[in-house]
Design an enzyme around this catalytic site. Structure first.
Site, PDB file in Angstrom:
ATOM      1  N   SER A   8       0.847  -1.199   0.000  1.00  0.00           N
ATOM      2  CA  SER A   8       0.000   0.000   0.000  1.00  0.00           C
ATOM      3  C   SER A   8       0.877   1.242   0.000  1.00  0.00           C
ATOM      4  O   SER A   8       1.718   1.413   0.889  1.00  0.00           O
ATOM      5  CB  SER A   8      -0.883   0.009   1.244  1.00  0.00           C
ATOM      6  OG  SER A   8      -1.367   1.329   1.462  1.00  0.00           O
ATOM      7  N   HIS A  33      -1.343  -1.438  -4.094  1.00  0.00           N
ATOM      8  CA  HIS A  33      -2.593  -1.122  -3.395  1.00  0.00           C
ATOM      9  C   HIS A  33      -2.701   0.397  -3.204  1.00  0.00           C
ATOM     10  O   HIS A  33      -1.788   1.029  -2.676  1.00  0.00           O
ATOM     11  CB  HIS A  33      -2.574  -1.844  -2.045  1.00  0.00           C
ATOM     12  CG  HIS A  33      -3.843  -1.793  -1.273  1.00  0.00           C
ATOM     13  ND1 HIS A  33      -4.883  -2.684  -1.459  1.00  0.00           N
ATOM     14  CD2 HIS A  33      -4.249  -0.958  -0.282  1.00  0.00           C
ATOM     15  CE1 HIS A  33      -5.867  -2.407  -0.623  1.00  0.00           C
ATOM     16  NE2 HIS A  33      -5.512  -1.356   0.114  1.00  0.00           N
ATOM     17  N   ASP A  35      -5.117   3.367  -1.547  1.00  0.00           N
ATOM     18  CA  ASP A  35      -6.203   3.610  -0.596  1.00  0.00           C
ATOM     19  C   ASP A  35      -6.838   4.975  -0.828  1.00  0.00           C
ATOM     20  O   ASP A  35      -6.208   6.003  -0.602  1.00  0.00           O
ATOM     21  CB  ASP A  35      -5.643   3.563   0.831  1.00  0.00           C
ATOM     22  CG  ASP A  35      -5.263   2.149   1.239  1.00  0.00           C
ATOM     23  OD1 ASP A  35      -6.151   1.279   1.212  1.00  0.00           O
ATOM     24  OD2 ASP A  35      -4.086   1.927   1.576  1.00  0.00           O
ATOM     25  N   MET A  37      -9.496   7.605   0.348  1.00  0.00           N
ATOM     26  CA  MET A  37     -10.288   7.960   1.547  1.00  0.00           C
ATOM     27  C   MET A  37     -10.908   9.341   1.354  1.00  0.00           C
ATOM     28  O   MET A  37     -10.227  10.269   0.907  1.00  0.00           O
ATOM     29  CB  MET A  37      -9.367   8.007   2.765  1.00  0.00           C
ATOM     30  CG  MET A  37      -8.634   6.706   3.008  1.00  0.00           C
ATOM     31  SD  MET A  37      -7.572   6.863   4.442  1.00  0.00           S
ATOM     32  CE  MET A  37      -6.756   5.271   4.413  1.00  0.00           C
ATOM     33  N   HIS A  66      -8.620   0.479  -3.461  1.00  0.00           N
ATOM     34  CA  HIS A  66      -9.499   0.233  -2.319  1.00  0.00           C
ATOM     35  C   HIS A  66     -10.249   1.528  -2.000  1.00  0.00           C
ATOM     36  O   HIS A  66      -9.662   2.474  -1.490  1.00  0.00           O
ATOM     37  CB  HIS A  66      -8.602  -0.222  -1.151  1.00  0.00           C
ATOM     38  CG  HIS A  66      -9.328  -0.469   0.133  1.00  0.00           C
ATOM     39  ND1 HIS A  66      -8.675  -0.655   1.330  1.00  0.00           N
ATOM     40  CD2 HIS A  66     -10.669  -0.570   0.417  1.00  0.00           C
ATOM     41  CE1 HIS A  66      -9.560  -0.852   2.285  1.00  0.00           C
ATOM     42  NE2 HIS A  66     -10.773  -0.804   1.768  1.00  0.00           N
ATOM     43  N   MET A  68     -12.467   3.680   0.110  1.00  0.00           N
ATOM     44  CA  MET A  68     -13.065   3.894   1.435  1.00  0.00           C
ATOM     45  C   MET A  68     -13.837   5.198   1.355  1.00  0.00           C
ATOM     46  O   MET A  68     -13.467   6.211   1.947  1.00  0.00           O
ATOM     47  CB  MET A  68     -11.957   3.937   2.503  1.00  0.00           C
ATOM     48  CG  MET A  68     -11.429   2.551   2.829  1.00  0.00           C
ATOM     49  SD  MET A  68      -9.826   2.609   3.626  1.00  0.00           S
ATOM     50  CE  MET A  68      -8.805   2.760   2.185  1.00  0.00           C
ATOM     51  N   MET A 137     -10.738  -6.415   6.333  1.00  0.00           N
ATOM     52  CA  MET A 137     -10.004  -5.315   6.985  1.00  0.00           C
ATOM     53  C   MET A 137      -9.567  -5.804   8.361  1.00  0.00           C
ATOM     54  O   MET A 137     -10.398  -6.192   9.187  1.00  0.00           O
ATOM     55  CB  MET A 137     -10.892  -4.078   7.143  1.00  0.00           C
ATOM     56  CG  MET A 137     -11.082  -3.251   5.882  1.00  0.00           C
ATOM     57  SD  MET A 137      -9.558  -2.765   5.054  1.00  0.00           S
ATOM     58  CE  MET A 137      -8.740  -1.788   6.308  1.00  0.00           C
ATOM     59  N   GLY A 144      -2.806   4.260   8.056  1.00  0.00           N
ATOM     60  CA  GLY A 144      -1.776   3.233   7.989  1.00  0.00           C
ATOM     61  C   GLY A 144      -1.134   3.096   9.363  1.00  0.00           C
ATOM     62  O   GLY A 144      -1.369   3.902  10.268  1.00  0.00           O
ATOM     63  N   GLY A 145      -0.348   2.066   9.518  1.00  0.00           N
ATOM     64  CA  GLY A 145       0.456   1.912  10.738  1.00  0.00           C
ATOM     65  C   GLY A 145      -0.309   1.523  11.991  1.00  0.00           C
ATOM     66  O   GLY A 145       0.195   1.709  13.094  1.00  0.00           O
ATOM     67  N   ASP A 175      -5.928  -6.702   4.940  1.00  0.00           N
ATOM     68  CA  ASP A 175      -5.381  -5.343   4.857  1.00  0.00           C
ATOM     69  C   ASP A 175      -5.365  -4.686   6.234  1.00  0.00           C
ATOM     70  O   ASP A 175      -6.413  -4.476   6.838  1.00  0.00           O
ATOM     71  CB  ASP A 175      -6.285  -4.555   3.884  1.00  0.00           C
ATOM     72  CG  ASP A 175      -5.825  -3.133   3.638  1.00  0.00           C
ATOM     73  OD1 ASP A 175      -4.736  -2.753   4.104  1.00  0.00           O
ATOM     74  OD2 ASP A 175      -6.575  -2.396   2.957  1.00  0.00           O
ATOM     75  N   GLY A 176      -4.172  -4.357   6.705  1.00  0.00           N
ATOM     76  CA  GLY A 176      -4.029  -3.590   7.949  1.00  0.00           C
ATOM     77  C   GLY A 176      -3.174  -4.296   8.974  1.00  0.00           C
ATOM     78  O   GLY A 176      -3.472  -5.423   9.384  1.00  0.00           O
ATOM     79  N   GLY A 197       1.550  -1.694   4.223  1.00  0.00           N
ATOM     80  CA  GLY A 197       1.974  -0.318   3.965  1.00  0.00           C
ATOM     81  C   GLY A 197       3.135   0.074   4.839  1.00  0.00           C
ATOM     82  O   GLY A 197       4.298   0.096   4.415  1.00  0.00           O
TER      83      GLY A 197
END
Ligand code: DX5
Ligand code: ZN
Length: 217
Positions: A8, A33, A35, A37, A66, A68, A137, A144-145, A175-176, A197
């Protein structure tokens, strides 16, 4: 089928995005990937179409986008033109999920559905045969993180069971909070694609880290 890694870019250095994408392009990463948002579905804003377009010009690796965002149905064509190969919508953001999945596929993309940590795997029973990717998820989406939610491992097993039982060809993506610490157990629980990520981009050599993730598969 061999297992996949989809780094990611949320944790990449956006001031040197071209260099980061070149690195991923030369790495053993399978997908990239991205993201998206909107600050509504999740409490954060990341980036949008111009970034997807820019990334797609720099690599032939499939872009795993992805969403969101609320009302994803408004943007399916736009993400397709921007270069998305796989387009994943959040289950919780879609009133007419079946129609959205059909639209994604009719545009020529693979269709994914993502489940928030509180959404049971059984929610997708009636659509599992119509999707290409089920994204579990393993953190609350938005940042992230974050730390991996352990219960997600059970959800991966449940997803695998559902896919086998229904003879679906959907891949399971997680993911995550993924790193080399938990990659192996996720792959053995049934995950086909791991997104990472923070772990990748905070590594001394992101390209070597991606290789290590592949070794765990
Ligand atoms: C979170 C995103 C993730 C995120 C994963 O909302 O969907 O794709 O980038 O990042 P890490 O691996 O840092 O948890
Ligand atoms: Zn994601």
């Amino acid at each position: 089928m061999s297992k996949l890694v989809s780094p990611s870019i949320l944790s990449a250095d956006f001031a040197s995005l071209g260099r980061e994408i070149n690195m991923l392009d030369r790495s053993v990463a399978d997908w990239i990937h991205l993201d998206i948002m909107d600050g509504v579905f999740v409490p954060n804003i990341s980036f949008g179409l111009p970034v997807v377009r820019a990334v797609s010009k720099l690599t032939l690796k499939p872009l795993d986008v992805h969403l969101m965002i609320v009302n994803p149905e408004k943007y399916l064509g736009k993400f397709c033109s921007a270069g998305a190969s796989i387009l994943t919508v959040q289950y919780e953001a879609c009133v007419h999920l079946h129609g959205i999945v059909q639209q994604i596929r009719s545009l020529g993309m693979k269709a994914g559905v993502a489940l928030n940590p509180h959404t049971p795997v059984s929610s997708v029973e009636n659509i599992i045969g119509d999707i290409d990717l089920l994204l579990i998820m393993s953190v609350n989406p938005g940042f992230g993180g974050q730390r991996f939610i352990p219960k997600s491992l059970d959800k991966v097993r449940q997803a695998k069971e559902l896919i086998m039982r229904t003879d679906s060809s959907a891949l399971i993506e997680v993911d995550g909070g993924i790193s080399i610490e938990n990659a192996e157990e996720l792959y053995s629980a049934g995950a086909d694609v791991l997104v990472a990520g923070n772990a990748v981009f905070s590594a001394e050599s992101p390209a070597d880290y991606i290789k290590e993730l592949k070794v765990k598969s």
